[in-house]
Design a protein around this motif. Structure first.
Motif, mmCIF file in Angstrom:
data_model
loop_
_atom_site.group_PDB
_atom_site.id
_atom_site.type_symbol
_atom_site.label_atom_id
_atom_site.label_comp_id
_atom_site.label_asym_id
_atom_site.label_seq_id
_atom_site.Cartn_x
_atom_site.Cartn_y
_atom_site.Cartn_z
ATOM 1 N N GLU A 175 0.849 -1.202 0.000
ATOM 2 C CA GLU A 175 0.000 0.000 0.000
ATOM 3 C C GLU A 175 0.886 1.254 0.000
ATOM 4 O OE1 GLU A 175 -3.379 -0.147 -0.084
ATOM 5 O OE2 GLU A 175 -3.680 1.994 0.223
ATOM 6 N N HIS A 176 1.896 1.253 0.860
ATOM 7 C CA HIS A 176 2.811 2.396 0.964
ATOM 8 C C HIS A 176 3.603 2.578 -0.334
ATOM 9 C CE1 HIS A 176 5.268 5.361 2.964
ATOM 10 N NE2 HIS A 176 6.374 4.653 2.868
ATOM 11 N N MET A 177 4.073 1.491 -0.905
ATOM 12 C CA MET A 177 4.863 1.565 -2.142
ATOM 13 C C MET A 177 4.032 2.090 -3.307
ATOM 14 S SD MET A 177 6.931 -2.041 -1.968
ATOM 15 C CE MET A 177 7.868 -1.873 -3.495
ATOM 16 N N LEU A 178 2.868 1.490 -3.494
ATOM 17 C CA LEU A 178 2.076 1.804 -4.689
ATOM 18 C C LEU A 178 1.453 3.187 -4.628
ATOM 19 C CD1 LEU A 178 0.109 -1.505 -5.433
ATOM 20 C CD2 LEU A 178 2.275 -0.706 -6.424
ATOM 21 N N GLU A 188 -3.150 3.664 -15.349
ATOM 22 C CA GLU A 188 -1.721 3.479 -15.593
ATOM 23 C C GLU A 188 -1.393 1.985 -15.699
ATOM 24 O OE1 GLU A 188 0.610 7.325 -13.993
ATOM 25 O OE2 GLU A 188 0.222 5.840 -12.428
ATOM 26 N N THR A 189 -0.191 1.720 -16.199
ATOM 27 C CA THR A 189 0.269 0.342 -16.336
ATOM 28 C C THR A 189 1.453 0.115 -15.405
ATOM 29 O OG1 THR A 189 -0.465 0.296 -18.628
ATOM 30 C CG2 THR A 189 1.117 -1.381 -17.991
ATOM 31 N N ILE A 190 1.472 -1.054 -14.783
ATOM 32 C CA ILE A 190 2.514 -1.375 -13.807
ATOM 33 C C ILE A 190 3.095 -2.754 -14.087
ATOM 34 C CG2 ILE A 190 0.759 -2.236 -12.153
ATOM 35 C CD1 ILE A 190 2.573 -1.363 -9.870
ATOM 36 N N VAL A 258 4.850 2.454 -13.889
ATOM 37 C CA VAL A 258 5.391 2.097 -12.568
ATOM 38 C C VAL A 258 5.986 0.688 -12.634
ATOM 39 C CG1 VAL A 258 4.796 1.614 -10.142
ATOM 40 C CG2 VAL A 258 3.732 3.560 -11.325
ATOM 41 N N VAL A 259 7.139 0.512 -11.980
ATOM 42 C CA VAL A 259 7.693 -0.826 -11.775
ATOM 43 C C VAL A 259 7.767 -1.078 -10.268
ATOM 44 C CG1 VAL A 259 9.685 -2.353 -12.035
ATOM 45 C CG2 VAL A 259 9.034 -0.845 -13.915
ATOM 46 N N VAL A 282 9.646 1.746 -7.823
ATOM 47 C CA VAL A 282 9.640 1.732 -6.360
ATOM 48 C C VAL A 282 10.164 0.373 -5.909
ATOM 49 C CG1 VAL A 282 7.178 1.062 -6.224
ATOM 50 C CG2 VAL A 282 8.279 2.204 -4.273
ATOM 51 N N THR A 283 11.132 0.397 -4.991
ATOM 52 C CA THR A 283 11.731 -0.866 -4.557
ATOM 53 C C THR A 283 11.743 -0.989 -3.043
ATOM 54 O OG1 THR A 283 13.711 -2.260 -4.599
ATOM 55 C CG2 THR A 283 14.078 0.119 -4.686
#
Ligand SMILES: [Zn+2]
Length: 362
Positions: A175-178, A188-190, A258-259, A282-283
């Motif tokens: 949740e925090h990352m996305l 959007e595409t992830i 987004v990756v 985001v990692t």
């Protein structure tokens, strides 16, 4: 390792609690776990709740700890278990909003509650982030513990502890990352890497529920099928196909917005090549090693953003519990196991031979 944890339903009477010890599973050396008798906690302090632990979910941070990462900064033995939920059996006099009988999810770090970050609700930026349960300080794999009530988040009514146990790390981190970090938007595409992992399976669902198109990578065809069942639009078997080439084709050569990274060197370069202009990577982890090559031309020419993410805010747990409760996402459980199989489960997690979460139920 055959001692069963004997868990009582309620708080012990005063007579029972005298000299009573409880069982805990401790890490006492590299890749070595033992059961240990520890003192039962006394009555909770004014701002604490006492929780009987019911479910502990395994994560890669458990594997890192078990392999010996940061042993120099830790005192062994240390009680393991970084992500958990349980049932409240007693509340301190100042506790509001939680009562005995409530199922609660337990935040994964004993943050201070007083620093600038904590006061702003950003506990994962706390000055005391060296207080991760089960890694720096005694964790949750014990019969019961006292914990500051601010770190115990009440689960929606009817939710069981196994589901609630996945809010602090599995769903909270994602949740925090996305949404806090990558700011993923509908339409959007992830790319979600390792769609069969605990956080990968959570990310597929949360991204899909937010209206994104989800491309996931997995290690074999069986996992690809399962990932599609979870809602992924496309699943790429990275062991038989260069995923970045396929991502380019699927996005008309544009790349993704987004990756979602947590694999590391094995996927890093492909991840950068999969991104659209202005894309956000985001990692939160690096399970295949810590050193990877980065094409710097790509970073500035494509105006990419690389965002590190660790843990979550307590609010991310509440949002996760709400989403799980209303069915936006569901727990993906690989196995529910007894505590005596914890070592075996860590080895399986290390080998990545899982789909979803392994949860110890007590
Ligand atoms: Zn703090």
């Amino acid at each position: 390792m055959s001692i069963a944890l004997n868990l009582g339903a309620g708080a012990p009477s005063e007579a029972e609690s005298r000299n009573r010890s409880i069982k805990a599973l401790v890490l006492d050396g590299e890749r070595h776990l033992s059961f240990l008798d520890i003192d039962e906690p006394g009555p909770p302090a004014a701002d604490e709740v006492q929780v009987v632990v019911k479910a502990v979910a395994l994560n890669h941070i458990d594997v890192w700890g078990w392999r010996g990462m940061a042993f120099a900064r830790r005192t062994l033995p240390i009680v393991v278990g970084a992500e958990a939920a349980g049932v409240v059996v007693a509340c301190g006099s100042d506790v509001v909003g939680i009562t005995a009988g409530d199922v609660v999810s337990l935040y994964g770090a004993r943050t201070c509650g007083n620093c600038k970050a904590c006061l702003a609700g950003r506990d994962n930026f706390c000055e005391r982030m060296d207080n991760i349960y089960g890694f720096h300080i005694d964790g949750f794999l014990r019969e019961r513990l006292n914990i500051p009530s601010r770190l115990a988040v009440k689960a929606p009514s009817g939710m069981d502890a196994t589901c609630a146990a996945l809010a602090p790390i599995t769903f909270g981190t994602v949740e925090h990352m996305l949404f806090d970090n990558a700011r993923l938007q509908a339409g959007e595409t992830i790319v979600v890497h390792a769609g069969g992992s605990g956080i990968g399976s959570a990310a597929i669902q949360l991204a899909k529920a937010a209206g994104a198109t989800v491309i996931t990578t997995v290690g074999n065809d069986e996992k690809a099928q399962k990932a599609l069942t979870l809602g992924a639009d496309h699943a790429i078997n990275y062991s038989t196909e260069r995923f970045e080439g396929r991502v380019r084709k699927l996005t008309d050569r544009k790349g993704v917005d987004v990756v979602f990274e947590h694999v590391g060197p094995q996927t890093w370069q492909g991840s950068l090549l999969s991104m659209a202009r202005g894309g956000r990577l985001v990692t939160c982890g690096s399970t295949t090693g810590i050193a990877a090559q980065t094409n710097l031309n790509l970073i500035y020419q494509m105006q990419l953003r690389i965002i590190g993410s660790f843990g979550c805010r307590i609010e991310n747990m509440r949002t996760s519990l709400d989403k799980l409760s209303r069915g936006d996402a569901r727990p993906v459980i690989d196995a529910k196991i007894g505590v005596e199989r914890f070592s075996e489960a860590l080895a399986r997690l290390e080998s990545r031979n899982v789909f979803g979460k392994i949860v110890v139920t007590l």
